[in-house]
Design a protein around this motif. Sequence first.
Motif, PDB file in Angstrom:
ATOM      1  N   GLU A  36       9.454  -2.459 -28.990  1.00 40.35           N
ATOM      2  CA  GLU A  36       9.473  -1.045 -28.643  1.00 40.35           C
ATOM      3  C   GLU A  36       9.704  -0.223 -29.899  1.00 40.35           C
ATOM      4  O   GLU A  36      10.662  -0.439 -30.627  1.00 40.35           O
ATOM      5  N   GLN A  37       8.811   0.743 -30.147  1.00 35.66           N
ATOM      6  CA  GLN A  37       8.909   1.534 -31.369  1.00 35.66           C
ATOM      7  C   GLN A  37      10.094   2.499 -31.373  1.00 35.66           C
ATOM      8  O   GLN A  37      10.519   2.968 -32.426  1.00 35.66           O
ATOM      9  N   GLY A  38      10.647   2.781 -30.201  1.00 32.79           N
ATOM     10  CA  GLY A  38      11.812   3.647 -30.099  1.00 32.79           C
ATOM     11  C   GLY A  38      12.896   2.997 -29.273  1.00 32.79           C
ATOM     12  O   GLY A  38      13.406   1.935 -29.612  1.00 32.79           O
ATOM     13  N   SER A  39      13.204   3.624 -28.135  1.00 33.62           N
ATOM     14  CA  SER A  39      14.215   3.099 -27.224  1.00 33.62           C
ATOM     15  C   SER A  39      13.629   2.991 -25.826  1.00 33.62           C
ATOM     16  O   SER A  39      12.608   3.626 -25.528  1.00 33.62           O
ATOM     17  N   PRO A  40      14.226   2.201 -24.930  1.00 28.91           N
ATOM     18  CA  PRO A  40      13.703   2.084 -23.570  1.00 28.91           C
ATOM     19  C   PRO A  40      13.614   3.453 -22.893  1.00 28.91           C
ATOM     20  O   PRO A  40      14.550   4.261 -22.971  1.00 28.91           O
ATOM     21  N   ALA A  41      12.492   3.699 -22.244  1.00 29.49           N
ATOM     22  CA  ALA A  41      12.234   4.963 -21.536  1.00 29.49           C
ATOM     23  C   ALA A  41      12.223   6.150 -22.476  1.00 29.49           C
ATOM     24  O   ALA A  41      12.329   7.295 -22.036  1.00 29.49           O
ATOM     25  N   GLY A  42      12.046   5.908 -23.783  1.00 24.96           N
ATOM     26  CA  GLY A  42      12.071   6.992 -24.748  1.00 24.96           C
ATOM     27  C   GLY A  42      10.760   7.741 -24.889  1.00 24.96           C
ATOM     28  O   GLY A  42      10.700   8.763 -25.570  1.00 24.96           O
ATOM     29  N   GLY A  43       9.697   7.263 -24.250  1.00 26.04           N
ATOM     30  CA  GLY A  43       8.396   7.919 -24.327  1.00 26.04           C
ATOM     31  C   GLY A  43       8.083   8.667 -23.042  1.00 26.04           C
ATOM     32  O   GLY A  43       8.862   9.487 -22.568  1.00 26.04           O
ATOM     33  N   THR A  45       8.036   7.691 -19.939  1.00 25.72           N
ATOM     34  CA  THR A  45       8.899   7.418 -18.787  1.00 25.72           C
ATOM     35  C   THR A  45      10.035   8.419 -18.697  1.00 25.72           C
ATOM     36  O   THR A  45      10.294   8.998 -17.624  1.00 25.72           O
ATOM     37  N   GLY A  46      10.727   8.630 -19.806  1.00 28.01           N
ATOM     38  CA  GLY A  46      11.871   9.521 -19.786  1.00 28.01           C
ATOM     39  C   GLY A  46      11.516  10.977 -19.620  1.00 28.01           C
ATOM     40  O   GLY A  46      12.375  11.806 -19.297  1.00 28.01           O
ATOM     41  N   LYS A  47      10.230  11.329 -19.831  1.00 28.70           N
ATOM     42  CA  LYS A  47       9.778  12.717 -19.678  1.00 28.70           C
ATOM     43  C   LYS A  47       9.046  12.933 -18.357  1.00 28.70           C
ATOM     44  O   LYS A  47       8.519  14.014 -18.114  1.00 28.70           O
ATOM     45  N   SER A  48       9.026  11.921 -17.527  1.00 31.86           N
ATOM     46  CA  SER A  48       8.304  12.003 -16.260  1.00 31.86           C
ATOM     47  C   SER A  48       9.056  12.863 -15.255  1.00 31.86           C
ATOM     48  O   SER A  48      10.281  12.949 -15.281  1.00 31.86           O
ATOM     49  N   ALA A  49       8.312  13.503 -14.351  1.00 37.16           N
ATOM     50  CA  ALA A  49       8.931  14.167 -13.202  1.00 37.16           C
ATOM     51  C   ALA A  49       9.383  13.149 -12.171  1.00 37.16           C
ATOM     52  O   ALA A  49      10.047  13.499 -11.198  1.00 37.16           O
ATOM     53  N   ALA A  50       9.011  11.878 -12.373  1.00 39.63           N
ATOM     54  CA  ALA A  50       9.539  10.730 -11.624  1.00 39.63           C
ATOM     55  C   ALA A  50       9.211  10.750 -10.145  1.00 39.63           C
ATOM     56  O   ALA A  50       9.948  10.198  -9.328  1.00 39.63           O
ATOM     57  N   GLY A 140       8.884  10.471  -2.587  1.00 38.21           N
ATOM     58  CA  GLY A 140      10.016  11.210  -3.121  1.00 38.21           C
ATOM     59  C   GLY A 140      10.076  11.120  -4.627  1.00 38.21           C
ATOM     60  O   GLY A 140       9.057  11.231  -5.307  1.00 38.21           O
ATOM     61  N   HIS A 141      11.279  10.893  -5.179  1.00 37.55           N
ATOM     62  CA  HIS A 141      11.404  10.728  -6.621  1.00 37.55           C
ATOM     63  C   HIS A 141      12.559   9.788  -6.935  1.00 37.55           C
ATOM     64  O   HIS A 141      13.381   9.474  -6.063  1.00 37.55           O
ATOM     65  N   VAL A 142      12.603   9.327  -8.179  1.00 36.30           N
ATOM     66  CA  VAL A 142      13.609   8.360  -8.626  1.00 36.30           C
ATOM     67  C   VAL A 142      14.200   8.837  -9.951  1.00 36.30           C
ATOM     68  O   VAL A 142      13.746   9.817 -10.546  1.00 36.30           O
ATOM     69  N   ASP A 143      15.200   8.113 -10.412  1.00 36.54           N
ATOM     70  CA  ASP A 143      15.752   8.304 -11.753  1.00 36.54           C
ATOM     71  C   ASP A 143      15.015   7.332 -12.666  1.00 36.54           C
ATOM     72  O   ASP A 143      15.362   6.149 -12.742  1.00 36.54           O
ATOM     73  N   ALA A 144      13.985   7.813 -13.346  1.00 39.16           N
ATOM     74  CA  ALA A 144      13.122   6.915 -14.112  1.00 39.16           C
ATOM     75  C   ALA A 144      13.872   6.245 -15.257  1.00 39.16           C
ATOM     76  O   ALA A 144      13.637   5.073 -15.558  1.00 39.16           O
ATOM     77  N   ARG A 293      13.949  28.235 -20.134  1.00 41.15           N
ATOM     78  CA  ARG A 293      13.152  27.610 -21.183  1.00 41.15           C
ATOM     79  C   ARG A 293      13.843  26.374 -21.752  1.00 41.15           C
ATOM     80  O   ARG A 293      13.191  25.390 -22.098  1.00 41.15           O
ATOM     81  N   ARG A 294      15.156  26.412 -21.855  1.00 43.13           N
ATOM     82  CA  ARG A 294      15.870  25.282 -22.444  1.00 43.13           C
ATOM     83  C   ARG A 294      15.825  24.050 -21.554  1.00 43.13           C
ATOM     84  O   ARG A 294      15.957  22.927 -22.040  1.00 43.13           O
ATOM     85  N   ALA A 295      15.663  24.249 -20.240  1.00 39.91           N
ATOM     86  CA  ALA A 295      15.614  23.122 -19.310  1.00 39.91           C
ATOM     87  C   ALA A 295      14.196  22.627 -19.053  1.00 39.91           C
ATOM     88  O   ALA A 295      14.003  21.624 -18.371  1.00 39.91           O
ATOM     89  N   SER A 296      13.190  23.329 -19.586  1.00 40.56           N
ATOM     90  CA  SER A 296      11.800  22.896 -19.438  1.00 40.56           C
ATOM     91  C   SER A 296      11.500  21.823 -20.484  1.00 40.56           C
ATOM     92  O   SER A 296      12.173  21.733 -21.509  1.00 40.56           O
ATOM     93  N   TRP A 297      10.481  21.012 -20.221  1.00 40.55           N
ATOM     94  CA  TRP A 297      10.178  19.937 -21.164  1.00 40.55           C
ATOM     95  C   TRP A 297       8.708  19.551 -21.098  1.00 40.55           C
ATOM     96  O   TRP A 297       7.961  20.039 -20.256  1.00 40.55           O
ATOM     97  N   TRP A 298       8.331  18.681 -22.028  1.00 42.87           N
ATOM     98  CA  TRP A 298       6.948  18.199 -22.079  1.00 42.87           C
ATOM     99  C   TRP A 298       6.964  16.695 -22.317  1.00 42.87           C
ATOM    100  O   TRP A 298       7.952  16.124 -22.765  1.00 42.87           O
ATOM    101  N   GLY A 299       5.851  16.059 -21.996  1.00 38.54           N
ATOM    102  CA  GLY A 299       5.699  14.634 -22.232  1.00 38.54           C
ATOM    103  C   GLY A 299       4.227  14.269 -22.195  1.00 38.54           C
ATOM    104  O   GLY A 299       3.362  15.125 -21.991  1.00 38.54           O
ATOM    105  N   TYR A 300       3.950  12.989 -22.390  1.00 38.70           N
ATOM    106  CA  TYR A 300       2.565  12.518 -22.417  1.00 38.70           C
ATOM    107  C   TYR A 300       2.209  11.750 -21.152  1.00 38.70           C
ATOM    108  O   TYR A 300       2.990  10.927 -20.667  1.00 38.70           O
TER     109      TYR A 300
END
Length: 374
Positions: A36-43, A45-50, A140-144, A293-300
């Motif tokens: 893993e080039q970073g940390s688990p769920a660092g890409g 996954t961690g930015k998902s709406a889950a 529903g959703h999960v804690d990714a 704005r501070r609570a908004s985010w982006w991911g791939y």
Amino acid sequence: MTTGMSWDVAVIGAGIIGAACAWRLAERGLKVVVLEQGSPAGGSTGKSAAGVRAQFTSATNILLSKHSIEEYASMPEAGYHPGGYLLLVPETQWPSYQVGVDLQQRLGVPTERLTPTEAQVHAEFLPDGLGGCTYCGTDGHVDAHGLTMAYVNRARALGARFLLDTRVTGIQRFSETWQLTTSAGRVEAPLLVNSSGAWSGEVGALAGLEIPVQPARRMVFTTGPLKLPRPLPMIFDLESGVWLRSEGERIILGRADPADVGWREGMEWNWLEPTLEAAITRFPWLEMASLDRRASWWGYYEVTPDHQAIVGQMPGVEGWLNACGFSGHGVMHAAAIARVIAQEALGETPFIDLSPLRFERFERVPQGLIDIQV
């Protein structure tokens, strides 16, 4: 240097797909190393709406989600919340979309057909142009992030080794073994699982393979606290592409920009206005919301040409398994994908038919319904 052990399988990527695969492969007695080039769920996954849903139009995707959701419901670490998914379907799509609902019900998914008036019990919206709505209460959703770490811990308990902050820079096949050049030294294994998310195409290129996966940036906008009569399920308006759901006292929402592909970083605030305009057309009460704005985010997202995953043995390439290109469905499908990848690795027939997701489909003319992407 090398990692000092011989491995049966090297998994590239420790997002939710790679972590789940590592656990299931180790569970089957294989010696597993995860790079893993970073940390688990660092890409991604961690930015998902889950979100997790079984409301798909193909049997393969329905079953992947159904079995995954059942696994998440059994795992306290998953934080599974069956808040439901409500799909708002335009008149033009309603007749064909009901074919998917029939299939979901035959496969044991409790999807309901609702009129726009009946659906108001879940959320207030304008029904203009809608042919009907569908709702599934087990979606529903999960804690990714928590779910990924649970898979990491389970895999480690079975002897899997995670090499974090480790970049793969070269991949070659010698005889019956993959040799991976990494920032931590050389790693060798006869089997390789490409579960590197938005980076999967680049990982394939290291081995001289063309795997059609590219990154696509997605925005998640977060409102300030709102007083609503009830929490909102995940709602997807198929006409506009807007999705939203409750996150505590706030609403998170988004809408895919099909032009936002490639390695672009940061929030694209210019996409906020068209997203809100489309959302307010269907949900006028959003006009009262403020934006945090501070609570908004982006991911791939990791997208393929048909927005469906690439899963299973790479044709003509011994020992290469793909588990990538999920196009926003990775969290939904991870648990079941891990099981089928373990079966593929051991030469067994997967318990879910993977043929619609195999690489070979790119050599055929696609047919059938295209599943929605949220």
